[in-house]
Structure formats: C-alpha cells, structure tokens
Design a protein around this motif. Sequence first.
Motif, PDB file in Angstrom:
ATOM      1  N   ALA A   1       0.555  -1.111   0.086  1.00 17.93           N
ATOM      2  CA  ALA A   1      -0.405   0.149  -0.101  1.00 17.93           C
ATOM      3  C   ALA A   1       1.228   1.056  -0.123  1.00 17.93           C
ATOM      4  O   ALA A   1       2.065   1.468   0.113  1.00 17.93           O
ATOM      5  N   PRO A   2       0.367   2.668  -0.570  1.00 14.97           N
ATOM      6  CA  PRO A   2       1.253   3.744  -0.618  1.00 14.97           C
ATOM      7  C   PRO A   2       1.356   3.851   0.393  1.00 14.97           C
ATOM      8  O   PRO A   2       0.454   3.793   0.916  1.00 14.97           O
ATOM      9  N   GLU A   3       2.319   4.649   0.544  1.00 14.05           N
ATOM     10  CA  GLU A   3       2.121   5.791   1.638  1.00 14.05           C
ATOM     11  C   GLU A   3       3.191   7.135   1.626  1.00 14.05           C
ATOM     12  O   GLU A   3       3.770   7.753   1.169  1.00 14.05           O
ATOM     13  N   GLU A   4       2.038   7.780   2.709  1.00 10.07           N
ATOM     14  CA  GLU A   4       2.722   9.531   1.740  1.00 10.07           C
ATOM     15  C   GLU A   4       3.174   9.816   3.110  1.00 10.07           C
ATOM     16  O   GLU A   4       3.589   9.464   3.542  1.00 10.07           O
ATOM     17  N   ILE A   5       4.538  10.853   2.941  1.00  6.05           N
ATOM     18  CA  ILE A   5       5.701  11.009   3.569  1.00  6.05           C
ATOM     19  C   ILE A   5       5.337  12.711   2.965  1.00  6.05           C
ATOM     20  O   ILE A   5       5.937  13.369   1.860  1.00  6.05           O
ATOM     21  N   ALA A   6       4.684  13.306   3.895  1.00  6.72           N
ATOM     22  CA  ALA A   6       4.117  14.926   3.393  1.00  6.72           C
ATOM     23  C   ALA A   6       5.100  15.989   3.129  1.00  6.72           C
ATOM     24  O   ALA A   6       5.325  16.663   2.545  1.00  6.72           O
ATOM     25  N   SER A   7       6.618  15.409   4.301  1.00  6.11           N
ATOM     26  CA  SER A   7       7.088  16.599   4.041  1.00  6.11           C
ATOM     27  C   SER A   7       8.223  16.566   3.269  1.00  6.11           C
ATOM     28  O   SER A   7       8.981  17.658   3.107  1.00  6.11           O
ATOM     29  N   GLN A   8       8.255  15.715   2.757  1.00  6.17           N
ATOM     30  CA  GLN A   8       8.759  15.151   1.727  1.00  6.17           C
ATOM     31  C   GLN A   8       8.333  16.097  -0.284  1.00  6.17           C
ATOM     32  O   GLN A   8       8.725  15.486  -1.062  1.00  6.17           O
ATOM     33  N   ARG A   9       7.204  15.774   0.144  1.00  6.10           N
ATOM     34  CA  ARG A   9       5.544  16.473  -1.013  1.00  6.10           C
ATOM     35  C   ARG A   9       5.910  14.662  -1.784  1.00  6.10           C
ATOM     36  O   ARG A   9       6.114  15.027  -3.323  1.00  6.10           O
ATOM     37  N   VAL A  10       6.091  13.544  -1.312  1.00  7.79           N
ATOM     38  CA  VAL A  10       6.020  12.232  -2.491  1.00  7.79           C
ATOM     39  C   VAL A  10       5.339  11.180  -1.820  1.00  7.79           C
ATOM     40  O   VAL A  10       5.051  11.329  -0.427  1.00  7.79           O
ATOM     41  N   ARG A  11       4.853   9.919  -2.267  1.00  4.91           N
ATOM     42  CA  ARG A  11       4.174   9.232  -2.300  1.00  4.91           C
ATOM     43  C   ARG A  11       4.840   7.790  -2.189  1.00  4.91           C
ATOM     44  O   ARG A  11       5.416   7.986  -3.852  1.00  4.91           O
ATOM     45  N   ALA A  12       5.128   7.321  -1.673  1.00  8.84           N
ATOM     46  CA  ALA A  12       6.295   5.613  -2.292  1.00  8.84           C
ATOM     47  C   ALA A  12       5.573   4.728  -2.131  1.00  8.84           C
ATOM     48  O   ALA A  12       4.592   4.665  -1.105  1.00  8.84           O
ATOM     49  N   HIS A  13       5.816   3.979  -3.262  1.00 10.83           N
ATOM     50  CA  HIS A  13       5.323   2.842  -3.566  1.00 10.83           C
ATOM     51  C   HIS A  13       6.156   1.358  -3.447  1.00 10.83           C
ATOM     52  O   HIS A  13       7.027   1.437  -4.213  1.00 10.83           O
ATOM     53  N   PHE A  14       6.228   0.873  -2.214  1.00 11.62           N
ATOM     54  CA  PHE A  14       7.119  -0.233  -2.516  1.00 11.62           C
ATOM     55  C   PHE A  14       6.910  -1.471  -3.077  1.00 11.62           C
ATOM     56  O   PHE A  14       5.589  -1.473  -2.732  1.00 11.62           O
ATOM     57  N   LEU A  15       7.612  -2.012  -3.280  1.00  9.70           N
ATOM     58  CA  LEU A  15       8.048  -3.179  -4.029  1.00  9.70           C
ATOM     59  C   LEU A  15       8.707  -3.717  -3.224  1.00  9.70           C
ATOM     60  O   LEU A  15      10.118  -3.911  -3.351  1.00  9.70           O
ATOM     61  N   GLN A  16       8.088  -5.309  -3.492  1.00  8.03           N
ATOM     62  CA  GLN A  16       8.943  -6.589  -3.091  1.00  8.03           C
ATOM     63  C   GLN A  16      10.192  -7.047  -3.746  1.00  8.03           C
ATOM     64  O   GLN A  16       9.543  -7.651  -4.486  1.00  8.03           O
TER      65      GLN A  16
END
Lengths: 133, 133
Positions: free
Chosen positions: A32-47
Amino acid sequence: MKATIDHIGIAVGDLEASLRFFRDALGLDLDAPEEIASQRVRAHFLQAGETMLELLEATADDSPIAKYVETRGPGLHHVALLVDDIVAALAALKGKGVRLIDESPRTGAHNSLVAFIHPSSAHGVLVELKQKR
Amino acid sequence: MKATIDHIGIAVGDLEASLRFFRDALGLDLDAPEEIASQRVRAHFLQAGETMLELLEATADDSPIAKYVETRGPGLHHVALLVDDIVAALAALKGKGVRLIDESPRTGAHNSLVAFIHPSSAHGVLVELKQKR
C-alpha cells in the motif's frame, strides 16, 4: 559500519506507466502506498527480497522528485542503507569529512529514522541512511 | 516472476574517490575486481547484505560506462534482479511487449548469465536480469 541495502528509490514521472513494468511485467508485489508529507512524495514499495524498490511519486509541483524528473527524467534516484544506529553512523561519517544533507535524522517511510548524505561526498550517488524503530 | 535484487551498478569516474566513500567512509567490504572485457569495464563489488554495490570503472574510452559518466556524471547506473531462469524471464517480458537490449543472455560478472532490459520499457531505469550458474 555494518550496513545492508534496504531499498532503491526510483523517481517516477507517470506512476501507472512505472507500475505496468515493475508490478505487471516483472510481477513484483506492491505494498500500500505511503504519503511522506515533508518530502511531498507518495512512496510505493515493491518487494524484491531483502532489498525493496521504492517508486517515488511527487505529490506537489515543488516536490524534490518533481524537480528531479523535470531535470533528469524518471529513473534511479537514491540507494538506502539500513544501519543499526543512525546517529552514530552520521557522527562517524561527519568525522571522516563526509558532507551530510541531514545532520540529524528525521522521520521517513514506515516511521523509520532517515538521513541523506550529499552526492558530492558519495561520488554522485544520493545515499540515504535508515534505521528502523 | 520471482526476483530479488542482486546488485546496484554505479558508474564511476574516479575509482579511488569512489572507494574513499564506499569502502573507507561507509566501511563496506570490497571484493577483488573483475574485468568484463566485452563491456570494457572493471567491476568492483562491495558487500552490503543480500544486495551488493557494483562500482563500474571504464577500461577504455569507448566503454559504455565512460560514455555514461561523460554525459550524466558518475552515479547510479543500473539495478540487477536475480532470477531462477533468465531465458524464461526474457521470453515472458518479450511476450508482454517489453523492449530488451539483449534478446538472449550473455556472460556477466562471476560467470553469471545476464541480459539488459531497455530503460524505455522500464520507466527510465536500466534493469539487468541475472541468473547464477
């Protein structure tokens, strides 16, 4: 210092296009994506084993990722090393004359502690240090 | 396909400068270098858990790495995924319309089988597939 590679950050211009390759063609599992507000990015991790791929999607025009994609195009952005004690690691690097972007750790994805080393001290590579907590 | 990240390739302009950071400041263990004549590069692997860092040093002016450093500067170059069956993986990707640089595997570092996927199909990322043998 003992370090393992936690993830590789990829700057993304078009999230759906990047997912068509990394998730659909390669078949890697997507978290599931995770918002990193301080960097103004959404992180999508793939295993992908011990090391993950992190697709970084800008959430604002002034996001560092938006600027990176505008200048260099989408692609490899940073490598993140997992360390046991990020404060000690930063102090050791600083003592060796390494230039740091973050002198002290801040909160990153998955509530980890992270700090970036300046690429000018890492032969052009943007290196992130990460400590789980 | 099941894939884990084998290594991250870093294009190097000045080997000694890159070692001062990755080996001396970070303290990662360095393997003996390996010449890959077909690519006109010398590969220096650093151990960092399951995933390694590969410092790529050009051994000729017309080496792809020399050209890369000249155009983009030193830095992150490619990510290599370890697969069980590289021939099957290439066939599967081709069937999904992915553009390949190498239609069939060739010999890479550590006598492995390797093949590269074109960055235009991988959202700007140069992806290597690798199979041990």
